[in-house]
Design an enzyme around this catalytic site. Sequence first.
Site, mmCIF file in Angstrom:
data_model
loop_
_atom_site.group_PDB
_atom_site.id
_atom_site.type_symbol
_atom_site.label_atom_id
_atom_site.label_comp_id
_atom_site.label_asym_id
_atom_site.label_seq_id
_atom_site.Cartn_x
_atom_site.Cartn_y
_atom_site.Cartn_z
ATOM 1 C CE LYS A 170 -34.293 17.651 -49.370
ATOM 2 N NZ LYS A 170 -32.906 17.412 -49.784
ATOM 3 C CB SER A 171 -37.943 15.157 -45.673
ATOM 4 O OG SER A 171 -36.592 15.492 -45.633
ATOM 5 N NE ARG B 165 -40.057 10.442 -45.850
ATOM 6 C CZ ARG B 165 -38.831 10.977 -45.869
ATOM 7 N NH1 ARG B 165 -38.657 12.181 -46.388
ATOM 8 N NH2 ARG B 165 -37.790 10.324 -45.379
ATOM 9 N NE ARG C 18 -27.076 12.560 -53.614
ATOM 10 C CZ ARG C 18 -28.078 13.301 -53.138
ATOM 11 N NH1 ARG C 18 -28.684 14.175 -53.914
ATOM 12 N NH2 ARG C 18 -28.471 13.161 -51.885
ATOM 13 C CB SER D 87 -28.899 7.022 -47.887
ATOM 14 O OG SER D 87 -30.053 7.821 -48.016
ATOM 15 C CB SER E 139 -30.752 9.624 -41.219
ATOM 16 O OG SER E 139 -29.477 9.976 -41.685
ATOM 17 C CG ASP F 188 -29.773 17.125 -44.262
ATOM 18 O OD1 ASP F 188 -28.723 16.597 -44.690
ATOM 19 O OD2 ASP F 188 -30.885 16.904 -44.752
ATOM 20 C CG ASN G 184 -25.202 10.326 -43.400
ATOM 21 O OD1 ASN G 184 -24.561 11.028 -42.621
ATOM 22 N ND2 ASN G 184 -26.510 10.264 -43.364
ATOM 23 C CE LYS H 42 -27.116 13.329 -46.017
ATOM 24 N NZ LYS H 42 -28.561 13.190 -45.815
#
EC number: 2.5.1.19
Length: 432
Positions: free
Chosen positions: A22-23, A27, A127, A173, A201, A316, A339, A343
């Site tokens: 997904k990330s 991007r 969020r 984040s 992260s 995650d 964090n 989420k």
Amino acid sequence: MEKITLAPISAVEGTINLPGSKSLSNRALLLAALAKGTTKVTNLLDSDDIRHMLNALKALGVRYQLSDDKTICEVEGLGGTFNIQDNLSLFLGNAGTAMRPLTAALCLKGKTESEIILTGEPRMKERPILHLVDALRQAGADIRYLENEGYPPLAIRNKGIKGGKVKIDGSISSQFLTALLMSAPLAENDTEIEIIGELVSKPYIDITLAMMRDFGVQVENHHYQKFQVKGNQSYISPNKYLVEGDASSASYFLAAGAIKGKVKVTGIGKNSIQGDRLFADVLEKMGAKITWGEDFIQAEHAELNGIDMDMNHIPDAAMTIATTALFANSETVIRNIYNWRVKETDRLTAMATELRKVGAEVEGGEDFIRIQPLPLNQFKHANIETYNDHRMAMCFSLIALSNTPVTILDPKCTAKTFPTFFNEFEKICLKN
């Protein structure tokens, strides 16, 4: 409400070809849209979050062709910033990987000045986005809040990002920094970004920097405390971009192998740019047998020991350790995970609540969770609330590796990142 009940699983075995990350998918789509030239993005994830990004790009005038199975997307780059129709409104669901980077990219100077609104589901409006908006305003961006200060929905005017010295809070984040970094090369001047507090992260920032490099832009990284980006640049299409398999999604299958069998995941390996590949190292520390290849990771059962570890670098995948911990022979403590609270849901509270339902003894703190192991015959059959959080649904599927069934409510919430998860999970399961 829909639900799925997983019967007790006696063992697991098999190979899973992972869907795209997904990330990386979101991007790649945004960088391809801003770049000069056409980019063929392959192994794209087909999921809700990616669909929200694709719909937004189409509304912003980006042309692309999507294959029938939605895993190949040929994107015609704009060679610069977006041309925005005035008063356009983009609905981004609960996709943080679309909301945060688009917030920054839409501040960049367009050919004509326009205003655009970014909104989403009710959870998206809870969020936080304050730290990103503050940083963008320091760089000259024009953004206002439409409802609650510090949260979407936002109204953005594409007056431009000037650049200069910017301070950003890194403690909530890493997506805020990612958004700023990806837009900075198209700012009018050079940008120097200083991180306030501890950057969470960090491996996700490594992903961002590696992908910017693939699209022709270098960033100077000074120990994750300061980043320098030259302004007035262009992204250049690499022509093709292969999205790695999703390392966070790999965690459920690797954990299953570590608990009760042998499972191999393909599409990700020892040279992956994703931080969540380090989940396999955590399993190894717990005692599992891990094998790494160029394009695979394999986890095999061995006796699992509890672990006490800072998991800020894999937030995650750390959720998967929380359910895996029940199958260890001693206590597990997962630390520095504040964090989790910002989420898809407040994951710290949700995780503690649902673990207790299956019979676990759990202590939840402001930024840690302590979990006692549970003998296989002491698990309780529970209805697991998923809080519209894909990772809650996938983590708790592991409970079926006990001698007890587990019922997952609203299983379709996995559509955010892994619509076919339960079908894939079934493939590796041997039932009693």
